[in-house]
Design a protein around this motif. Structure first.
Motif, PDB file in Angstrom:
ATOM      1  N   PRO A  65       0.834  -1.213   0.000  1.00 39.09           N
ATOM      2  CA  PRO A  65       0.000   0.000   0.000  1.00 39.09           C
ATOM      3  C   PRO A  65       0.867   1.260   0.000  1.00 39.09           C
ATOM      4  N   ALA A  66       0.418   2.251  -0.743  1.00 41.27           N
ATOM      5  CA  ALA A  66       1.134   3.522  -0.821  1.00 41.27           C
ATOM      6  C   ALA A  66       0.134   4.663  -0.863  1.00 41.27           C
ATOM      7  N   ALA A  67       0.505   5.786  -0.259  1.00 45.85           N
ATOM      8  CA  ALA A  67      -0.342   6.973  -0.333  1.00 45.85           C
ATOM      9  C   ALA A  67      -0.556   7.323  -1.802  1.00 45.85           C
ATOM     10  N   THR A  68      -1.756   7.760  -2.119  1.00 41.77           N
ATOM     11  CA  THR A  68      -2.104   8.005  -3.511  1.00 41.77           C
ATOM     12  C   THR A  68      -2.948   9.259  -3.639  1.00 41.77           C
ATOM     13  N   GLU A  69      -2.690   9.983  -4.708  1.00 45.80           N
ATOM     14  CA  GLU A  69      -3.531  11.113  -5.093  1.00 45.80           C
ATOM     15  C   GLU A  69      -3.987  10.860  -6.524  1.00 45.80           C
ATOM     16  N   MET A  70      -5.294  10.994  -6.745  1.00 40.72           N
ATOM     17  CA  MET A  70      -5.821  10.800  -8.092  1.00 40.72           C
ATOM     18  C   MET A  70      -7.062  11.657  -8.292  1.00 40.72           C
ATOM     19  N   THR A 110       6.316  11.946  -6.111  1.00 38.01           N
ATOM     20  CA  THR A 110       4.985  12.416  -5.769  1.00 38.01           C
ATOM     21  C   THR A 110       4.060  11.221  -5.575  1.00 38.01           C
ATOM     22  N   ASP A 111       2.947  11.439  -4.900  1.00 43.92           N
ATOM     23  CA  ASP A 111       1.942  10.401  -4.697  1.00 43.92           C
ATOM     24  C   ASP A 111       0.921  10.381  -5.831  1.00 43.92           C
ATOM     25  N   LEU A 112       1.075  11.265  -6.823  1.00 40.36           N
ATOM     26  CA  LEU A 112       0.099  11.395  -7.902  1.00 40.36           C
ATOM     27  C   LEU A 112       0.104  10.142  -8.776  1.00 40.36           C
ATOM     28  N   LEU A 113      -1.067   9.503  -8.886  1.00 36.64           N
ATOM     29  CA  LEU A 113      -1.210   8.303  -9.694  1.00 36.64           C
ATOM     30  C   LEU A 113      -1.701   8.640 -11.103  1.00 36.64           C
ATOM     31  N   GLY A 114      -2.676   9.539 -11.209  1.00 35.70           N
ATOM     32  CA  GLY A 114      -3.199   9.909 -12.516  1.00 35.70           C
ATOM     33  C   GLY A 114      -4.659  10.296 -12.438  1.00 35.70           C
ATOM     34  N   ASP A 115      -5.290  10.326 -13.610  1.00 38.26           N
ATOM     35  CA  ASP A 115      -6.676  10.781 -13.736  1.00 38.26           C
ATOM     36  C   ASP A 115      -7.527   9.728 -14.433  1.00 38.26           C
TER      37      ASP A 115
END
Length: 193
Positions: A65-70, A110-115
């Motif tokens: 598990p990893a912190a994620t921003e989407m 970054t924690d950015l995964l995508g859209d």
């Protein structure tokens, strides 16, 4: 702002059984920062539901598990068709498009995964055509798109079988029926922006 479902809306009345509760997912999953953009007048799931379904996919689709921003953007046919034409070279709207974030060389982590871009009218029509509940099909599209953001694909038969098996496991664990029983699968493709 998300559209508010009406009291007789099937999105509210078709509640999935709580096989894996929101609380359990929240406890097991890494933090998720979810930006929901609603650019449609169609009835859509709540931000809480979208986050729950994305978290389930993130939890099952990653070894650690990893912190994620989407971002999940909910759109109408015109925006979906324009993006589909621009990024896939295909005409017409599609149910879900995935745009994984690509780190520029030398940029900090970054924690950015995508859209994800999900076309509400297409999802609603597909649910009716496939004799599925709208809620179940929305969950499937969020899980499917999130798995694409994690690198899953279905270009070959082997990839498709593995991805469908993972989607089925995730969706049944959170209380939905097997998504492929009707013989219809998602029509999306992974895109890069």
């Amino acid at each position: 702002m998300l559209a508010n479902p009406m009291p007789n809306d099937p999105m509210l009345t078709d509640q999935a059984p709580a096989s894996k509760s929101r609380e359990s997912l929240a406890k097991d999953a890494a933090p998720l920062v979810l930006d929901v953009q609603c650019a449609t007048l169609a009835e859509v799931p709540t931000q809480e539901d979208l986050a729950c379904w994305a978290s389930a996919a993130l939890l099952a689709g990653r070894p650690t598990p990893a912190a994620t921003e989407m971002t999940i953007r909910l759109v109408d046919e015109a925006e979906s068709a324009a993006l589909n034409r621009t990024y896939r070279g295909r005409t017409g709207p599609t149910n879900v498009l995935s745009f994984p974030f690509e780190h520029p060389p030398g940029a900090p982590a970054t924690d950015l995964l995508g859209d994800l871009v999900i076309c509400a009218p297409v999802v609603i029509a597909e649910a009716a055509d496939q004799d599925k509940s709208p809620r179940a099909h929305w969950a499937h599209m969020v899980v499917h798109g999130t798995l694409h953001l994690l690198g899953q694909d279905h270009q070959s038969d082997e990839q498709a079988s593995a991805m469908e098996a993972l989607e089925t496991r995730i969706l049944t664990e959170i209380g939905f029926d097997t998504p492929y029983e009707s013989g219809s699968g998602p029509d999306d493709q992974r895109s890069t922006a």
